[in-house]
Motif scaffolding. Sequence first.
Motif, PDB file in Angstrom:
ATOM      1  N   THR A 147       4.806  -1.778  10.130  1.00  0.00           N
ATOM      2  CA  THR A 147       4.834  -2.563  11.371  1.00  0.00           C
ATOM      3  C   THR A 147       3.789  -2.101  12.391  1.00  0.00           C
ATOM      4  O   THR A 147       3.572  -2.771  13.387  1.00  0.00           O
ATOM      5  CB  THR A 147       6.237  -2.516  12.010  1.00  0.00           C
ATOM      6  OG1 THR A 147       6.610  -1.156  12.240  1.00  0.00           O
ATOM      7  CG2 THR A 147       7.266  -3.196  11.106  1.00  0.00           C
ATOM      8  N   ASP A 148       3.117  -1.004  12.132  1.00  0.00           N
ATOM      9  CA  ASP A 148       2.072  -0.501  13.023  1.00  0.00           C
ATOM     10  C   ASP A 148       0.851  -1.411  12.936  1.00  0.00           C
ATOM     11  O   ASP A 148       0.281  -1.587  11.855  1.00  0.00           O
ATOM     12  CB  ASP A 148       1.703   0.929  12.615  1.00  0.00           C
ATOM     13  CG  ASP A 148       0.708   1.577  13.558  1.00  0.00           C
ATOM     14  OD1 ASP A 148      -0.069   0.877  14.238  1.00  0.00           O
ATOM     15  OD2 ASP A 148       0.703   2.827  13.603  1.00  0.00           O
ATOM     16  N   PRO A 149       0.412  -1.979  14.068  1.00  0.00           N
ATOM     17  CA  PRO A 149      -0.756  -2.874  14.037  1.00  0.00           C
ATOM     18  C   PRO A 149      -2.031  -2.201  13.530  1.00  0.00           C
ATOM     19  O   PRO A 149      -2.929  -2.862  13.027  1.00  0.00           O
ATOM     20  CB  PRO A 149      -0.929  -3.315  15.490  1.00  0.00           C
ATOM     21  CG  PRO A 149       0.317  -2.924  16.188  1.00  0.00           C
ATOM     22  CD  PRO A 149       0.978  -1.852  15.393  1.00  0.00           C
ATOM     23  N   ARG A 150      -2.105  -0.875  13.632  1.00  0.00           N
ATOM     24  CA  ARG A 150      -3.296  -0.164  13.153  1.00  0.00           C
ATOM     25  C   ARG A 150      -3.282   0.013  11.648  1.00  0.00           C
ATOM     26  O   ARG A 150      -4.311   0.342  11.056  1.00  0.00           O
ATOM     27  CB  ARG A 150      -3.400   1.200  13.824  1.00  0.00           C
ATOM     28  CG  ARG A 150      -3.596   1.107  15.345  1.00  0.00           C
ATOM     29  CD  ARG A 150      -3.437   2.452  15.984  1.00  0.00           C
ATOM     30  NE  ARG A 150      -2.032   2.850  15.766  1.00  0.00           N
ATOM     31  CZ  ARG A 150      -1.544   4.050  16.024  1.00  0.00           C
ATOM     32  NH1 ARG A 150      -2.338   4.989  16.469  1.00  0.00           N
ATOM     33  NH2 ARG A 150      -0.283   4.324  15.819  1.00  0.00           N
ATOM     34  N   VAL A 151      -2.108  -0.198  11.020  1.00  0.00           N
ATOM     35  CA  VAL A 151      -1.992  -0.013   9.574  1.00  0.00           C
ATOM     36  C   VAL A 151      -1.922  -1.375   8.884  1.00  0.00           C
ATOM     37  O   VAL A 151      -2.801  -1.737   8.116  1.00  0.00           O
ATOM     38  CB  VAL A 151      -0.780   0.868   9.212  1.00  0.00           C
ATOM     39  CG1 VAL A 151      -0.648   1.024   7.704  1.00  0.00           C
ATOM     40  CG2 VAL A 151      -0.896   2.227   9.887  1.00  0.00           C
ATOM     41  N   TRP A 152      -0.840  -2.135   9.131  1.00  0.00           N
ATOM     42  CA  TRP A 152      -0.723  -3.476   8.547  1.00  0.00           C
ATOM     43  C   TRP A 152      -0.340  -4.504   9.606  1.00  0.00           C
ATOM     44  O   TRP A 152      -0.823  -5.615   9.600  1.00  0.00           O
ATOM     45  CB  TRP A 152       0.294  -3.470   7.402  1.00  0.00           C
ATOM     46  CG  TRP A 152       0.401  -4.762   6.629  1.00  0.00           C
ATOM     47  CD1 TRP A 152      -0.432  -5.855   6.692  1.00  0.00           C
ATOM     48  CD2 TRP A 152       1.402  -5.099   5.673  1.00  0.00           C
ATOM     49  NE1 TRP A 152      -0.012  -6.833   5.823  1.00  0.00           N
ATOM     50  CE2 TRP A 152       1.115  -6.400   5.188  1.00  0.00           C
ATOM     51  CE3 TRP A 152       2.510  -4.441   5.177  1.00  0.00           C
ATOM     52  CZ2 TRP A 152       1.907  -7.034   4.239  1.00  0.00           C
ATOM     53  CZ3 TRP A 152       3.281  -5.067   4.232  1.00  0.00           C
ATOM     54  CH2 TRP A 152       2.983  -6.356   3.764  1.00  0.00           C
ATOM     55  N   GLY A 153       0.567  -4.148  10.520  1.00  0.00           N
ATOM     56  CA  GLY A 153       0.950  -5.068  11.584  1.00  0.00           C
ATOM     57  C   GLY A 153       2.007  -6.072  11.190  1.00  0.00           C
ATOM     58  O   GLY A 153       2.111  -7.153  11.777  1.00  0.00           O
ATOM     59  N   LEU A 154       2.813  -5.733  10.225  1.00  0.00           N
ATOM     60  CA  LEU A 154       3.910  -6.611   9.812  1.00  0.00           C
ATOM     61  C   LEU A 154       4.882  -6.757  10.982  1.00  0.00           C
ATOM     62  O   LEU A 154       5.303  -5.750  11.556  1.00  0.00           O
ATOM     63  CB  LEU A 154       4.617  -5.991   8.606  1.00  0.00           C
ATOM     64  CG  LEU A 154       5.590  -6.849   7.821  1.00  0.00           C
ATOM     65  CD1 LEU A 154       4.860  -7.980   7.100  1.00  0.00           C
ATOM     66  CD2 LEU A 154       6.317  -5.986   6.794  1.00  0.00           C
ATOM     67  N   PRO A 155       5.243  -7.983  11.380  1.00  0.00           N
ATOM     68  CA  PRO A 155       6.237  -8.125  12.449  1.00  0.00           C
ATOM     69  C   PRO A 155       7.541  -7.430  12.061  1.00  0.00           C
ATOM     70  O   PRO A 155       7.955  -7.474  10.902  1.00  0.00           O
ATOM     71  CB  PRO A 155       6.430  -9.640  12.572  1.00  0.00           C
ATOM     72  CG  PRO A 155       5.182 -10.237  12.006  1.00  0.00           C
ATOM     73  CD  PRO A 155       4.740  -9.281  10.920  1.00  0.00           C
ATOM     74  N   ALA A 156       8.192  -6.788  13.018  1.00  0.00           N
ATOM     75  CA  ALA A 156       9.431  -6.051  12.739  1.00  0.00           C
ATOM     76  C   ALA A 156      10.474  -6.949  12.082  1.00  0.00           C
ATOM     77  O   ALA A 156      11.231  -6.494  11.225  1.00  0.00           O
ATOM     78  CB  ALA A 156       9.976  -5.434  14.022  1.00  0.00           C
ATOM     79  N   SER A 157      10.509  -8.214  12.447  1.00  0.00           N
ATOM     80  CA  SER A 157      11.486  -9.142  11.855  1.00  0.00           C
ATOM     81  C   SER A 157      11.176  -9.450  10.391  1.00  0.00           C
ATOM     82  O   SER A 157      12.016  -9.998   9.680  1.00  0.00           O
ATOM     83  CB  SER A 157      11.547 -10.438  12.655  1.00  0.00           C
ATOM     84  OG  SER A 157      10.283 -11.089  12.629  1.00  0.00           O
TER      85      SER A 157
ATOM     86  N   MET B 147      -6.148  -5.398   9.867  1.00  0.00           N
ATOM     87  CA  MET B 147      -7.097  -4.781   8.961  1.00  0.00           C
ATOM     88  C   MET B 147      -7.564  -5.798   7.935  1.00  0.00           C
ATOM     89  O   MET B 147      -6.775  -6.569   7.426  1.00  0.00           O
ATOM     90  CB  MET B 147      -6.430  -3.630   8.229  1.00  0.00           C
ATOM     91  CG  MET B 147      -6.651  -2.309   8.838  1.00  0.00           C
ATOM     92  SD  MET B 147      -5.976  -1.023   7.773  1.00  0.00           S
ATOM     93  CE  MET B 147      -7.160   0.197   8.167  1.00  0.00           C
ATOM     94  N   THR B 148      -8.819  -5.771   7.633  1.00  0.00           N
ATOM     95  CA  THR B 148      -9.336  -6.689   6.635  1.00  0.00           C
ATOM     96  C   THR B 148      -8.937  -6.229   5.249  1.00  0.00           C
ATOM     97  O   THR B 148      -8.755  -5.059   4.980  1.00  0.00           O
ATOM     98  CB  THR B 148     -10.874  -6.767   6.730  1.00  0.00           C
ATOM     99  OG1 THR B 148     -11.388  -5.474   6.509  1.00  0.00           O
ATOM    100  CG2 THR B 148     -11.318  -7.313   8.064  1.00  0.00           C
ATOM    101  N   GLY B 149      -8.794  -7.183   4.361  1.00  0.00           N
ATOM    102  CA  GLY B 149      -8.448  -6.869   2.985  1.00  0.00           C
ATOM    103  C   GLY B 149      -6.959  -6.758   2.726  1.00  0.00           C
ATOM    104  O   GLY B 149      -6.545  -6.709   1.585  1.00  0.00           O
ATOM    105  N   LEU B 150      -6.149  -6.695   3.757  1.00  0.00           N
ATOM    106  CA  LEU B 150      -4.703  -6.633   3.575  1.00  0.00           C
ATOM    107  C   LEU B 150      -4.113  -8.033   3.658  1.00  0.00           C
ATOM    108  O   LEU B 150      -4.679  -8.926   4.291  1.00  0.00           O
ATOM    109  CB  LEU B 150      -4.068  -5.752   4.659  1.00  0.00           C
ATOM    110  CG  LEU B 150      -4.385  -4.266   4.580  1.00  0.00           C
ATOM    111  CD1 LEU B 150      -3.763  -3.533   5.757  1.00  0.00           C
ATOM    112  CD2 LEU B 150      -3.884  -3.681   3.275  1.00  0.00           C
TER     113      LEU B 150
END
Length: 176
Positions: free
Chosen positions: A41-51, A1-4
């Motif tokens: 961690t959801d790619p549609r929300v932020w996509g932070l890698p689980a690690s 997502m842009t802006g994050l």
Amino acid sequence: MTGLPDPTRSRAVLIGVRSYLFLADLPAVRNNVERLASLFTDPRVWGLPASHCVALHDPQSGQEVLDAVHEAAARAEDALVVYFAGHGLLSPNADLYLALPGSDPRRLYRSVDYDLLRHEIVDDFAADPCDFAQASARTTPRGPVCRPPSRRRTGAGPMPGRRLPVRRLPSPQRAP
């Protein structure tokens, strides 16, 4: 997502305490932390890698909490999210403590001193203290201390010219 913030350069520490020995349990906290981790961690929300997203459920010591925050802050290059769900305790001097499972309002040393947590975030993440101070209820006695973003901390020790907050203890009361 842009802006994050860039998720590959960011970290999150999610701390949830639901079970207490001396305080009321907070059963919804576990689901709260798990849901927040799944959103981060959801790619549609932020996509932070689980690690990059550490969830601490009912941590048993302040050291466990502070070590997790220290590690995340040292590795974060863009954003650092530290989230706590649980009871907060106040000292007689109105200092904030985050309650752990064995925390007792009469024994605050069994809790996490918020000032120590704040120190880990500000000094290890090397965030601009002005930005953090705006989100925090506490600043130094003379207000937030700012430094340019280009002066990020890369080694041990405080930044040159940086003032650390000083906690002044009240003077002892003398009996009349």
